[in-house]
Design an enzyme around this catalytic site. Structure first.
Site, PDB file in Angstrom:
ATOM      1  N   GLY A 634       0.829  -1.198   0.000  1.00 15.52           N
ATOM      2  CA  GLY A 634       0.000   0.000   0.000  1.00 15.52           C
ATOM      3  C   GLY A 634       0.858   1.239   0.000  1.00 15.52           C
ATOM      4  O   GLY A 634       2.049   1.184   0.327  1.00 15.52           O
ATOM      5  N   GLY A 636       0.585   5.869   0.235  1.00 17.06           N
ATOM      6  CA  GLY A 636      -0.260   7.055   0.395  1.00 17.06           C
ATOM      7  C   GLY A 636       0.631   8.259   0.581  1.00 17.06           C
ATOM      8  O   GLY A 636       1.846   8.178   0.357  1.00 17.06           O
ATOM      9  N   TYR A 638       1.777   9.679   3.120  1.00 15.90           N
ATOM     10  CA  TYR A 638       2.796   9.556   4.162  1.00 15.90           C
ATOM     11  C   TYR A 638       3.963   8.707   3.714  1.00 15.90           C
ATOM     12  O   TYR A 638       5.032   8.750   4.288  1.00 15.90           O
ATOM     13  CB  TYR A 638       2.164   8.893   5.385  1.00 15.90           C
ATOM     14  CG  TYR A 638       1.543   7.578   4.996  1.00 15.90           C
ATOM     15  CD1 TYR A 638       0.200   7.527   4.621  1.00 15.90           C
ATOM     16  CD2 TYR A 638       2.309   6.421   4.913  1.00 15.90           C
ATOM     17  CE1 TYR A 638      -0.361   6.365   4.179  1.00 15.90           C
ATOM     18  CE2 TYR A 638       1.755   5.255   4.465  1.00 15.90           C
ATOM     19  CZ  TYR A 638       0.422   5.224   4.103  1.00 15.90           C
ATOM     20  OH  TYR A 638      -0.121   4.071   3.635  1.00 15.90           O
ATOM     21  N   GLY A 639       3.778   7.832   2.725  1.00 16.41           N
ATOM     22  CA  GLY A 639       4.831   6.911   2.328  1.00 16.41           C
ATOM     23  C   GLY A 639       4.254   5.579   1.925  1.00 16.41           C
ATOM     24  O   GLY A 639       3.139   5.519   1.407  1.00 16.41           O
ATOM     25  N   LYS A 640       4.995   4.501   2.197  1.00 23.48           N
ATOM     26  CA  LYS A 640       4.563   3.189   1.723  1.00 23.48           C
ATOM     27  C   LYS A 640       4.400   2.190   2.862  1.00 23.48           C
ATOM     28  O   LYS A 640       4.998   2.346   3.923  1.00 23.48           O
ATOM     29  CB  LYS A 640       5.598   2.626   0.734  1.00 23.48           C
ATOM     30  CG  LYS A 640       5.548   3.302  -0.604  1.00 23.48           C
ATOM     31  CD  LYS A 640       6.538   2.659  -1.560  1.00 23.48           C
ATOM     32  CE  LYS A 640       6.345   3.250  -2.964  1.00 23.48           C
ATOM     33  NZ  LYS A 640       7.402   2.810  -3.872  1.00 23.48           N
ATOM     34  N   VAL A 641       3.605   1.152   2.608  1.00 22.86           N
ATOM     35  CA  VAL A 641       3.445   0.071   3.578  1.00 22.86           C
ATOM     36  C   VAL A 641       3.994  -1.216   2.968  1.00 22.86           C
ATOM     37  O   VAL A 641       3.679  -1.561   1.833  1.00 22.86           O
ATOM     38  CB  VAL A 641       1.961  -0.144   3.953  1.00 22.86           C
ATOM     39  CG1 VAL A 641       1.838  -1.222   5.026  1.00 22.86           C
ATOM     40  CG2 VAL A 641       1.346   1.149   4.437  1.00 22.86           C
ATOM     41  N   LYS A 655       5.089   0.458   8.081  1.00 23.39           N
ATOM     42  CA  LYS A 655       4.723   1.721   7.477  1.00 23.39           C
ATOM     43  C   LYS A 655       5.943   2.638   7.494  1.00 23.39           C
ATOM     44  O   LYS A 655       6.443   3.001   8.551  1.00 23.39           O
ATOM     45  CB  LYS A 655       3.597   2.316   8.316  1.00 23.39           C
ATOM     46  CG  LYS A 655       2.856   3.372   7.635  1.00 23.39           C
ATOM     47  CD  LYS A 655       1.543   3.548   8.337  1.00 23.39           C
ATOM     48  CE  LYS A 655       0.860   4.739   7.741  1.00 23.39           C
ATOM     49  NZ  LYS A 655      -0.417   4.969   8.351  1.00 23.39           N
ATOM     50  N   ASP A 751      -9.340   9.696   9.660  1.00 20.95           N
ATOM     51  CA  ASP A 751      -9.367   9.154   8.303  1.00 20.95           C
ATOM     52  C   ASP A 751     -10.091   7.810   8.290  1.00 20.95           C
ATOM     53  O   ASP A 751      -9.580   6.823   7.763  1.00 20.95           O
ATOM     54  CB  ASP A 751      -7.945   9.046   7.752  1.00 20.95           C
ATOM     55  CG  ASP A 751      -7.933   8.980   6.231  1.00 20.95           C
ATOM     56  OD1 ASP A 751      -9.011   9.188   5.611  1.00 20.95           O
ATOM     57  OD2 ASP A 751      -6.864   8.703   5.663  1.00 20.95           O
TER      58      ASP A 751
END
Ligand SMILES: *[C@@H]1O[C@H](CO)[C@@H](O)[C@H](O)[C@H]1NC(C)=O
Ligand SMILES: *[C@@H]1O[C@H](CO)[C@@H](O)[C@H](O)[C@H]1NC(C)=O
Ligand SMILES: *[C@@H]1O[C@H](CO)[C@@H](O)[C@H](O)[C@H]1NC(C)=O
Ligand SMILES: *[C@@H]1O[C@H](CO)[C@@H](O)[C@H](O)[C@H]1NC(C)=O
Ligand SMILES: *[C@@H]1O[C@H](CO)[C@@H](O)[C@H](O)[C@H]1NC(C)=O
Length: 950
Positions: A634, A636, A638-641, A655, A751
């Site tokens: 994933g 977004g 903020y960055g990646k998961v 995360k 969110d």
């Protein structure tokens, strides 16, 4: 003296507990009753400690508004005899004490105080004496099961008062007298117009089955009266029961002929009339097209040829007509019936030559012992289980033929062993999923069944599947179910041994066992092939949370005093701790690296981290395959998961903040400290973090089944039916309620969306991703975070306008998720917002047909969608334009709980339908639902919600 002493201790204890309870969340009368119970019963769950039962969540209790509303203590190994202590819990709705063989004594008349009781389950205890007449004053009762105790005396006629009663099971006791019917002003069981289950088998009931007992306004589907001493004729009035599916009158002393009106009951699936003195001609069952099981052995019917209906009934699986003077030749057509499994015609006068034709099923068992059959056409090469012993054909030289064997083999099914190479140490048992665990073991007792071939594993596989799905949809931590040794006992009850394996640990705890017991004895199943059942078990061997030794009263007093002392001490320590914390935080604030003082190897033990672990950058890099794309699950703003597997084998989601979205070191530390304190089963929990080499990473538990959005998408990986969706709504609501109301400081998620609600292996929903958002505290400080956070479509319009963030913004987003759950639509589809769509649909149409068209068709079939209107209403309340008008998350939890209860109840009702009629009837009910014009939507919504514009 000793006695006196311990009594005064009890009083002192009760006194102390009352004082303490005043400070706690438990109503003081209820607390007193529970403490009395605690002092008189043994083996109560070990966490029944402290002074505030509701506040400290005693296992097996549910409280509402400081009143105890539910007690479920099935299978705890309870011992005691003072039932009376429960009688003052006047808000009680559910009482399940099943499978505590050490519970004895009588039910006191004071049980009549439990006016709100809906469900009373005492299966498999040792209660005795008469059932008190006062039970008839519990107007809310829906479900009574007193199966397998030693109750004596008559059935209280007052039970006829219970207009809501759906299930009455008094089987397997020593109840005597007649079955009461109304006389003059006195009520009887004939007034139970809403009762679907009447189970009175295995008692000592005598006298007539009065014709008045049955009438056309009754909803009975199962009438189970076998193994009593009932006399007289079978009443014609049975013919008026239009919903009857199972009728058991076997093992009584009924006489006369079977009334022709019985053939009126075309819904009947299983008919048990064996072992009576019935005479006259063999009844004509040709009109009963749904019959699967017919048992009429050992009656005195007139001599007769094999009746026509043997070969006409399309679904017939089992016929037992032993010792009923059947004569003549068996028609060859009989053997070509595709569904037949057992034909038991021993001890009759059948003669001629047996011809089984060529189209018989391989699984057919044919018992023709002790007849007059002289020959057999297919002497060799036949392939079925057959015995002709005791016929002329087996005289002399024929005696050695295979078909003359006396035994009819009946190999028993047991769940196949999936992992033959494995074995378990100690007393653990290998589960079907190849794990060594401590299963909860018990016996399922079925009052009836439609089939008779116990070798056919598909029946048991279906059963295990239904059980698993009931466990999972009720959120129980069950790994798997293993069924074995099905046997039909002398009462023609099918018994199956069941092993239920735990999923979260090696063994179940004191919360899971009673939930499993409750589920099994409350029968919420949709079972194919199997009739109603009850579940008995020994008490569980191996509670994960320990087993309390029965403590002396003095012990409890000391416990309480020590408890108080500890409380004082703890309060003091907490103060000290907070002080230290503040000091440390101050120091950390000055230091350039707040983590430098942490000892890396033991950082897990640093108190403020509550279990969150420290990970090195290298460790994380390795476990994510150097942050490879294939591990990325994933991304977004903020960055990646990334998905990663730790050296311990634990799978985690990592995360990784990208540079723009990193926080200051101190903020990051604060955030980890806060997140590490969040522990709730409906909130994704933090495993640890990495703060090294300019990286900020949060390590969360990995949730296997992905996001709710994915599972509502066009091609979901699995079906989410109605109650499952309700369960998911409930889980998510509970997670959010926890963040809002119990987390300290409270956390506003900011969110909430279907992409941030994750589903685990058991489809338990967990709220995720409140991680890198700022906490409520920052807002207080007046951080000028003018940037409104959230996702388009879920964004609270009030927050957007005012930039005042409150919990109610999450409630708004949650409302959108609810509408999504019902309709499976994305929040914004073809330019239209879901809230607006639903609001307009409600306003546009007089009836609800348009609204119902919005419902995701995949939610059924097979679902009645009980409560969908209420969920719509709740969703719309949550998205009310004005935050103040929206419910709190806690209120939402309560409402969804209540909807789920309603839906599960109707699901169990549905489960009563037997296999043959199941599909059709369900369809019919769905149609009814969609056509329900009487139901008016408008006016249910506060108008504020309708005018929302986007
Ligand atoms: C019983 O239920 C009714 C209706 O839900 C409620 O108003 C009442 O307070 C309950 N009684 C007790 C003692 O809780
Ligand atoms: C029922 O059983 C009790 C003993 O448990 C006995 O005293 C009573 O006479 C019996 N009643 C009938 C109607 O058989
Ligand atoms: C048989 O069923 C019909 C309706 O299907 C009903 O009108 C009739 O009364 C029933 N007969 C008896 C004896 O109940
Ligand atoms: C046959 O049935 C009669 C009742 O009709 C019963 O008395 C007798 O015991 C039965 N015989 C066998 C062998 O089961
Ligand atoms: C079989 O029994 C019936 C009736 O008892 C009799 O009429 C018939 O002759 C018998 N048939 C044979 C082949 O023995």
């Amino acid at each position: 003296m000793l006695e006196m002493g311990s009594r005064s201790h009890v009083f002192l204890l009760i006194f102390v507990s009352q004082i303490l309870a005043i400070l706690g969340q438990t109503n003081s009368n209820d607390a007193t009753a529970l403490f009395a119970l605690k002092s008189s019963w043994n083996n109560l769950p070990p966490n029944w400690e402290g002074s505030d039962p509701c506040g400290s969540s005693w296992a097996g209790l549910i409280c509402d508004n400081s009143r105890v509303t539910s007690i479920k203590l099935s299978g705890m190994g309870l011992e005691g005899s003072q039932f009376g202590d429960l009688s003052s819990l006047t808000a009680l709705q559910i009482l399940d004490l099943s499978n505590n063989v050490g519970l004895k004594g009588t039910l006191p008349p004071s049980i009549g105080n439990l006016k709100n009781l809906t469900t009373l389950i005492l299966v498999g205890c040792s209660f005795f004496g008469p059932i008190p007449e006062s039970i008839g004053s519990l107007q809310q009762l829906v479900f009574i099961s007193l199966t397998s105790n030693s109750f004596t005396g008559p059935i209280p006629p007052s039970i006829g008062n219970l207009s809501k009663l759906s299930w009455l099971d008094l089987s397997d006791n020593k109840i005597n007298g007649t079955i009461p019917i109304s006389q003059g002003s006195a009520l009887g069981l004939d007034s139970l117009v809403n009762t679907r289950h009447l189970h009175l088998s295995k008692n000592q009931l005598s006298g007539l089955i009065q014709p008045q007992l049955f009438n056309a306004s009754m909803k009975l589907i199962h009438v189970i009266l076998d193994h009593n001493q009932l006399t007289g004729e079978i009443p014609e009035s049975l013919g008026s029961l239009q919903n009857l599916e199972i009728l058991r009158l076997d093992w009584n002393s009924l006489n006369g002929s079977v009334p022709s009106e019985l053939s009126n009951v075309t819904s009947l699936s299983e008919l048990y009339l064996s072992n009576n003195n019935l005479n006259g001609s063999i009844p004509d069952l040709a009109s009963m097209n749904l019959l699967t099981y017919v048992g009429m052995s050992n009656n005195s019917f007139n001599a007769s040829d094999v009746p026509d209906w043997f070969t006409k009934l399309p679904l017939l699986k089992t016929i037992y007509m032993e010792n009923t003077t059947l004569q003549g030749q068996i028609p060859v057509d009989l053997f070509s019936r595709p569904n037949l499994e057992t034909i038991g015609l021993a001890n009759n006068k059948l003669n001629g030559t047996l011809d089984i034709g060529t189209r018989y099923g391989n699984n057919l068992t044919l018992d023709l012992r002790n007849n007059s059959i002289k020959d057999f056409t297919q002497k060799t090469g036949y392939n079925m289980n057959i015995s002709l012993a005791g016929n002329p054909i087996c005289d002399g030289t024929g005696a050695t033929a295979k078909y003359c064997a006396i035994q009819i083999s009946n190999d028993s099914f047991s769940s196949p062993l999936q992992c033959p190479a494995m074995s378990c140490n100690s007393d653990k048992i290998l589960s079907p999923t190849c794990k060594c665990l401590y299963p909860y073991t018990g016996t399922l007792h079925f009052f009836s069944l439609s089939f008779s071939n116990l070798d056919n594993s598909s029946y048991f596989t279906t059963l295990a599947g239904s059980m698993m799905s009931a466990f999972l949809s009720n959120g129980l931590p069950v790994d798997s179910v293993s069924l074995s040794d099905p046997t039909v006992d002398v009462y023609s009850y099918l018994q199956i041994e069941a092993q239920i394996f735990p999923s979260t640990q090696d063994s179940f705890n004191h919360t899971s066992i009673p939930s499993i017991g409750y589920l099994l004895n409350r029968n919420p199943f949709q079972l194919q092939y199997f009739g109603p059942f009850f579940f008995t078990s020994e008490s569980y061997c191996c509670f994960a949370d320990g087993n309390k030794k029965s403590s002396s009263h003095t012990g409890i007093i000391i416990g309480v005093s020590v408890g108080c002392a500890v409380l004082v001490l703890l309060t003091f320590c907490a103060g000290l701790y907070a002080f230290r914390q503040r000091k440390m935080a101050k120091r950390a604030g000055h230091s350039s690296n707040p983590f430098e003082s942490w000892d890396r190897d033991t950082s897990g033990a640093v108190p403020q981290l509550k279990g969150a672990r420290w990970f090195s950058f290298d460790e994380i890099r390795k476990c994510t395959n150097n942050f490879s794309e294939s591990n990325c699950i994933g991304s977004g703003g903020y960055g990646k998961v990334f998905k990663g597997t730790l050296t311990t084998g634990e799978v985690v989601a990592i995360k990784r903040a990208q540079h723009g979205s990193m926080q200051g070191a101190f903020e990051f530390k604060t955030e980890i400290e806060l997140l590490s304190r969040i522990h709730h089963k409906n909130v994704v929990s933090l495993v640890g973090f990495c703060y090294e080499q300019g990286e900020q990473m949060l390590v969360y538990e990995y949730i296997s089944k992905g996001t709710l959005r994915e599972s509502l998408s066009v091609k979901p990986k699995f079906q989410l039916e109605w109650t499952r969706r309700l369960k998911i709504a409930l889980d998510a609501a509970r997670g959010l309620a926890y963040l809002h109301e119990l987390a300290d400081p409270p956390i506003i998620h900011r969110d909430v969306k279907s992409n941030n609600i994750l589903l685990d292996d058991h489809l338990t929903a967990k709220v995720a991703d409140f991680g890198l958002s700022k906490l409520l505290r920052d807002e207080d400080k007046g951080h000028v975070t003018t940037q409104v956070k959230g996702t388009l479509g879920y964004l609270d319009p009030e927050y957007y306008m005012s930039q005042q963030l409150t919990e109610k913004s999450d409630v708004y987003s949650f409302g959108v998720v609810l509408l999504e759950l019902i309709t499976a639509r994305a929040p914004i589809e073809r330019g239209k917002h879901i809230v607006r769509l639903v609001a307009e649909t409600i306003y546009d149409s007089k009836d609800n047909s348009k609204l119902y068209q919005l419902i995701d068709p995949r939610i059924g079939p097979g679902s009645k969608l009980e409560g969908v209107d209420r969920l719509f209403t709740l969703g719309m309340r949550c998205v009310n334009e004005s935050g103040a008008e929206r419910p709190s998350m806690g209120e939402a939890v309560k409402e969804i709980e209540s909807i789920l209860e309603l839906a599960s109840l109707s699901k169990y009702t549905e489960g009563d339908l037997t296999s043959s009629s199941y599909e059709d009837t369900t369809q019919l009910r769905l149609d009814d639902f969609y056509n329900d014009k009487a139901f008016d939507y408008s006016g249910k919504f506060p108008s504020g919600g309708m005018n929302t514009t986007y």
